[in-house]
Design an enzyme around this catalytic site. Structure first.
Site, PDB file in Angstrom:
ATOM      1  N   HIS A 186      -7.554  -5.216  -0.479  1.00  0.00           N
ATOM      2  CA  HIS A 186      -6.339  -4.406  -0.507  1.00  0.00           C
ATOM      3  C   HIS A 186      -5.149  -5.072   0.185  1.00  0.00           C
ATOM      4  CE1 HIS A 186      -4.191  -0.708  -1.156  1.00  0.00           C
ATOM      5  NE2 HIS A 186      -3.999  -0.488   0.138  1.00  0.00           N
TER       6      HIS A 186
ATOM      7  N   ASP B  20     -10.084  -3.967  -5.868  1.00  0.00           N
ATOM      8  CA  ASP B  20      -9.459  -3.319  -4.716  1.00  0.00           C
ATOM      9  C   ASP B  20     -10.042  -1.917  -4.596  1.00  0.00           C
ATOM     10  OD1 ASP B  20      -7.823  -2.044  -2.863  1.00  0.00           O
ATOM     11  OD2 ASP B  20      -5.944  -2.742  -3.732  1.00  0.00           O
TER      12      ASP B  20
ATOM     13  N   SER C 183       0.838  -1.198   0.000  1.00  0.00           N
ATOM     14  CA  SER C 183       0.000   0.000   0.000  1.00  0.00           C
ATOM     15  C   SER C 183       0.876   1.253   0.000  1.00  0.00           C
ATOM     16  CB  SER C 183      -0.957  -0.053   1.195  1.00  0.00           C
ATOM     17  OG  SER C 183      -1.940   0.946   1.117  1.00  0.00           O
TER      18      SER C 183
END
Length: 267
Positions: A245, A217, A95
């Site tokens: 995610h 996502d 991320s």
């Protein structure tokens, strides 16, 4: 302050293998990589850590001035690499850590020799000709909710971020991770994350790079993965058969397989 203590550094795996650094995302800690470490440990030296303000890092090391931008977190990465005297390490960032890795590689190119970006996003807010997945109003509301009731925000958002509604234990784990983070420190990291724009920084990447995206996502839609791939010359884009995610938790076999295949090519 000792870096091992400050960032709760863990070193495991094969001491003679190439070093792989695993970096967690917002609201998480190094435990989120527990399903990836065993896949790497036989052949690679594995370094895990917690950003200051996350996990079991040293709270007294937190400074809002330093950590109000992603540069502060990238400095954590560089200092961990220097403390361990890492050279040509592979940085695996989940991320927001994918972009932190880009910044760290630019700060200390001798330390990081390859990047793996797991569900990356260089900008979360839509812009002209760019879809990040959120409007500016969406992000304002998200941050306002987080800052007014962090525990409530965590309970509501964790299952959405994780996806995989048919596996509620995954969302519960992410919620517990969020809730274990100090709300004031989380507020600073959230603003640094969701208001960041690292699109120009992608142009600085000069190392082999793997971009991993999921089929679905809500935080980093597939348009974002395509953008990152186009922006980094020579990068490899892999679409995992995974949703949500956090594919390293929801689809560890697919995620680990893609990482291992990339690492094998680097040898």
């Amino acid at each position: 302050m000792d870096i091992d203590r400050r960032n709760n550094v863990t070193v495991t795996g094969n001491p003679h293998g190439r070093t792989v650094v695993l970096a967690h995302g917002f609201g998480c800690d190094q435990n989120m990589w527990r399903l990836t470490v065993p896949a790497l440990a036989e052949d690679y030296r594995v370094v895990l850590f917690d950003y200051v303000g996350s996990g079991r890092s040293e709270p007294s090391a937190f400074s809002e001035g330093r950590y109000a931008s992603l540069d502060g977190y990238a400095q954590d990465v560089v200092e961990v690499c220097k403390a361990l005297d890492l050279r040509d390490a592979v940085f695996v960032g989940h991320s927001v850590s994918a972009m932190i890795g880009v910044l760290a590689a630019d700060m200390a190119p001798e330390r990081i020799g390859a990047l793996v970006m797991v569900a990356p996003s260089p900008r979360y807010i839509d812009d002209d000709g760019y879809r990040g997945g959120f409007t500016a109003e969406d992000i304002d509301e998200l941050l306002a909710s987080l800052e007014s009731n962090y525990l409530g925000w965590s309970a509501a958002m964790a299952p959405v971020i994780m996806g995989n509604a048919e596996r509620p234990a995954l969302g519960e784990e992410l919620k517990n991770s969020f809730c274990a983070t100090d709300p004031d420190m989380a507020r600073v990291f959230a603003r640094a994350t969701f208001l960041s724009d690292s699109r120009e920084d992608l142009k600085s990447v000069r190392v082999p790079t793997l971009v991993l995206e999921c089929v679905q996502d809500v935080i980093a839609p597939r348009e974002v993965g395509a953008f990152v791939h186009r922006a980094i010359p020579g990068s490899t884009l892999v679409t995992l058969d995974a949703t949500g995610h956090c594919p390293h938790l929801s689809a560890p076999e697919a995620t680990n397989g893609a990482i291992m295949e990339f690492l094998a090519v680097l040898r």
